[in-house]
Enzyme design. Sequence first.
Site, PDB file in Angstrom:
ATOM      1  N   GLU A 162       0.822  -1.221   0.000  1.00 39.71           N
ATOM      2  CA  GLU A 162       0.000   0.000   0.000  1.00 39.71           C
ATOM      3  C   GLU A 162       0.849   1.260   0.000  1.00 39.71           C
ATOM      4  OE1 GLU A 162      -2.996   0.005  -1.288  1.00 39.71           O
ATOM      5  OE2 GLU A 162      -3.477  -1.514   0.190  1.00 39.71           O
ATOM      6  N   HIS A 163       0.466   2.198  -0.828  1.00 42.48           N
ATOM      7  CA  HIS A 163       1.144   3.500  -0.935  1.00 42.48           C
ATOM      8  C   HIS A 163       2.625   3.340  -1.286  1.00 42.48           C
ATOM      9  CE1 HIS A 163      -2.076   6.249   0.286  1.00 42.48           C
ATOM     10  NE2 HIS A 163      -2.482   5.281   1.089  1.00 42.48           N
ATOM     11  N   SER A 180     -10.769   1.319  -6.392  1.00 41.37           N
ATOM     12  CA  SER A 180     -10.387   1.928  -7.674  1.00 41.37           C
ATOM     13  C   SER A 180     -11.523   2.155  -8.654  1.00 41.37           C
ATOM     14  CB  SER A 180      -9.331   1.070  -8.381  1.00 41.37           C
ATOM     15  OG  SER A 180      -8.126   1.276  -7.786  1.00 41.37           O
ATOM     16  N   SER A 181     -12.635   2.682  -8.162  1.00 42.81           N
ATOM     17  CA  SER A 181     -13.723   3.035  -9.093  1.00 42.81           C
ATOM     18  C   SER A 181     -13.246   4.121 -10.055  1.00 42.81           C
ATOM     19  CB  SER A 181     -14.954   3.506  -8.325  1.00 42.81           C
ATOM     20  OG  SER A 181     -14.692   4.711  -7.638  1.00 42.81           O
ATOM     21  N   ASP A 233      -3.455   0.889 -10.196  1.00 42.63           N
ATOM     22  CA  ASP A 233      -4.870   0.639 -10.476  1.00 42.63           C
ATOM     23  C   ASP A 233      -5.116   0.469 -11.971  1.00 42.63           C
ATOM     24  OD1 ASP A 233      -4.796   1.247  -7.833  1.00 42.63           O
ATOM     25  OD2 ASP A 233      -5.807   3.171  -8.011  1.00 42.63           O
TER      26      ASP A 233
HETATM   27  P1  ADP Z   1     -11.701   5.134  -5.635  1.00 45.99           P
HETATM   28  O1  ADP Z   1     -10.867   4.713  -4.483  1.00 45.99           O
HETATM   29  O2  ADP Z   1     -12.951   4.317  -5.743  1.00 45.99           O
HETATM   30  O3  ADP Z   1     -10.946   5.224  -6.914  1.00 45.99           O
HETATM   31  P2  ADP Z   1     -11.920   8.058  -5.688  1.00 45.99           P
HETATM   32  O4  ADP Z   1     -12.367   8.916  -4.559  1.00 45.99           O
HETATM   33  O5  ADP Z   1     -10.557   8.250  -6.205  1.00 45.99           O
HETATM   34  O6  ADP Z   1     -12.200   6.575  -5.240  1.00 45.99           O
HETATM   35  O7  ADP Z   1     -12.917   8.266  -6.925  1.00 45.99           O
HETATM   36  C1  ADP Z   1     -14.306   8.144  -6.781  1.00 45.99           C
HETATM   37  C2  ADP Z   1     -14.981   8.980  -7.843  1.00 45.99           C
HETATM   38  O8  ADP Z   1     -15.061   8.218  -9.086  1.00 45.99           O
HETATM   39  C3  ADP Z   1     -16.443   9.308  -7.527  1.00 45.99           C
HETATM   40  O9  ADP Z   1     -16.538  10.442  -6.686  1.00 45.99           O
HETATM   41  C4  ADP Z   1     -16.989   9.578  -8.912  1.00 45.99           C
HETATM   42  O10 ADP Z   1     -16.677  10.880  -9.350  1.00 45.99           O
HETATM   43  C5  ADP Z   1     -16.232   8.555  -9.776  1.00 45.99           C
HETATM   44  N1  ADP Z   1     -17.087   7.352  -9.909  1.00 45.99           N
HETATM   45  C6  ADP Z   1     -17.044   6.217  -9.197  1.00 45.99           C
HETATM   46  N2  ADP Z   1     -18.006   5.353  -9.585  1.00 45.99           N
HETATM   47  C7  ADP Z   1     -18.702   5.967 -10.583  1.00 45.99           C
HETATM   48  C8  ADP Z   1     -19.817   5.612 -11.410  1.00 45.99           C
HETATM   49  N3  ADP Z   1     -20.451   4.467 -11.276  1.00 45.99           N
HETATM   50  N4  ADP Z   1     -20.207   6.507 -12.337  1.00 45.99           N
HETATM   51  C9  ADP Z   1     -19.563   7.698 -12.456  1.00 45.99           C
HETATM   52  N5  ADP Z   1     -18.533   8.090 -11.726  1.00 45.99           N
HETATM   53  C10 ADP Z   1     -18.097   7.236 -10.793  1.00 45.99           C
HETATM   54  P1  NG1 Z   2      -7.326   4.012  -4.561  1.00 49.42           P
HETATM   55  O1  NG1 Z   2      -7.456   2.953  -3.591  1.00 49.42           O
HETATM   56  O2  NG1 Z   2      -8.027   3.706  -5.830  1.00 49.42           O
HETATM   57  O3  NG1 Z   2      -7.671   5.340  -4.029  1.00 49.42           O
HETATM   58  C1  NG1 Z   2      -4.778   4.987  -4.648  1.00 49.42           C
HETATM   59  C2  NG1 Z   2      -3.884   5.238  -5.855  1.00 49.42           C
HETATM   60  C3  NG1 Z   2      -2.956   4.036  -6.114  1.00 49.42           C
HETATM   61  C4  NG1 Z   2      -2.196   3.654  -4.850  1.00 49.42           C
HETATM   62  C5  NG1 Z   2      -3.193   3.474  -3.686  1.00 49.42           C
HETATM   63  C6  NG1 Z   2      -2.515   3.203  -2.366  1.00 49.42           C
HETATM   64  C7  NG1 Z   2      -4.731   6.543  -7.767  1.00 49.42           C
HETATM   65  C8  NG1 Z   2      -5.543   6.534  -8.993  1.00 49.42           C
HETATM   66  N1  NG1 Z   2      -4.688   5.416  -7.057  1.00 49.42           N
HETATM   67  O4  NG1 Z   2      -5.727   3.991  -4.958  1.00 49.42           O
HETATM   68  O5  NG1 Z   2      -2.047   4.357  -7.164  1.00 49.42           O
HETATM   69  O6  NG1 Z   2      -1.205   4.604  -4.541  1.00 49.42           O
HETATM   70  O7  NG1 Z   2      -4.006   4.635  -3.515  1.00 49.42           O
HETATM   71  O8  NG1 Z   2      -1.762   2.034  -2.416  1.00 49.42           O
HETATM   72  O9  NG1 Z   2      -4.154   7.561  -7.423  1.00 49.42           O
END
Ligand code: ADP
Ligand code: NG1
Length: 434
Positions: free
Chosen positions: A25-26, A121-122, A166
């Site tokens: 992680e990280h 990682s949405s 991701d």
């Molecule tokens: P993650 O850890 O899931 O990547 P982030 O906080 O980096 O979380 O990103 C989440 C953002 O991705 C949401 O606030 C939204 O803007 C976008 N997102 C996630 N799921 C969807 C979806 N089903 N449709 C549109 N946007 C989405």
């Molecule tokens: P998530 O869990 O999707 O927020 C983020 C970073 C990864 C990695 C992890 C921690 C992005 C898109 N994703 O992932 O590269 O650093 O945190 O391990 O910045």
Amino acid sequence: MFNSKFGSIPKFYVRAPGRVNIIGEHIDYCGYSVLPMAVEQDMLIAVEPVKTQTLQLANTNPLYPDFSTSSNNIQIDKTKPLWHNYFLCGFKGIQEHFGLSNLTGMNCLVDGNIPPSSGLSSSSALVCCAGLVTLTVLGMNLSKVELAEICAKSERYIGTEGGGMDQSISFLAEEGTAKLIEFSPLRATDVKLPSGAVFVIANSCVEMNKAATSHFNIRVMECRLAAKLLAKYRGLQWGKVLRLEEVQTKLGVSLEEMLWITEDALHPEPYSPEEVCSCLGISLQELRTQILSPNTQDVPIFKLYQRAKHVYSEAARVLQFKKICEEAPDDTVQLLGELMNQSHASCRDMYECSCPELDQLVDICRKFGAQGSRLTGAGWGGCTVSLVPADKLTSFLANVHQAYYERNNRNLTFEKQSLFATKPGGGALVFLEA
Ligand code: ADP
Ligand code: NG1
């Protein structure tokens, strides 16, 4: 829904999965290898290329409003991480890669079932899906590695300084196997997970959007500063050093030795910006303009010792995890579980990216039979991943459900996605009409 939104039918569909990071992680943005697998949950986009230069986006979830823009004037607002901006990151990445200014338009309907802002990682699944949509509309070809590298770079348009884990697993995942993802050059190697145990994801139901806060970028900057201070301490050219891995490679020493060097070179007390400047012999102005990101300009303290200790020890745990999977000794599950527990402790105490709910959930998971349990993804909320012996799975799920979700009256609409066993899924795909 596509038909009612756009009055036509889609020509093709693209899917890109989310992921669970098993360990590491990280450390991707520090240059170190990580060990994720794709989950079944994904982003699915239905697409119709159109002759006008208009990009129209709609979403099956009413939380995400319709959006429309000209395809030759893509603006990504870093100050507001609205959902369509993630799509635009993938779109712009491909556009720039081919040096195109005039792209044809398209109508897209997005449907996703990865819990957002929960460490699965949405956001990257959306960026990768949009990148592959754009490539398909253009009728061009790229390798999965090239796609992953382009999308890792272009997701940074949203403002977060992430590594490439991701996007790499979203493209390079294969059903039935976790992957060791290595960087520079990017490559993915199969890691056979132990039979007889299952990985279970549990959502703490605390959301943390990386791009809307500075938690994530502060950690990236702390690692960058730690790398520079360590490099300077050991007499290296530190100016261009950005990642902790570069220091190790340049010195040609082991991860264990890097932990000793960290003990010698850095102190556990937090560094003020002024102290960092005096160590590096630079001005505050240079620190801000040449090293820090826009959203970390006013950070009052940097914990360089703790962050470097986490990174070097976590990088070593990833390699140990892979070795145990390969050698499969009798006590494989127990050994892997111990590494996951150590990883969580380091994330909580040295990297400070856990939160009380995650710590509680990890404790509950261990109490009800997990051999190991840790936060997964960026943290500060989101999900845990636990390694559970297969014969304990049913009672584990029932007990964790009762102890964390029922007892705390957690968001029950999310319940189905909150606690589930998972296995390694496949990577991004295009579905074309026959
Ligand atoms: P993650 O850890 O899931 O990547 P982030 O906080 O980096 O979380 O990103 C989440 C953002 O991705 C949401 O606030 C939204 O803007 C976008 N997102 C996630 N799921 C969807 C979806 N089903 N449709 C549109 N946007 C989405
Ligand atoms: P998530 O869990 O999707 O927020 C983020 C970073 C990864 C990695 C992890 C921690 C992005 C898109 N994703 O992932 O590269 O650093 O945190 O391990 O910045």
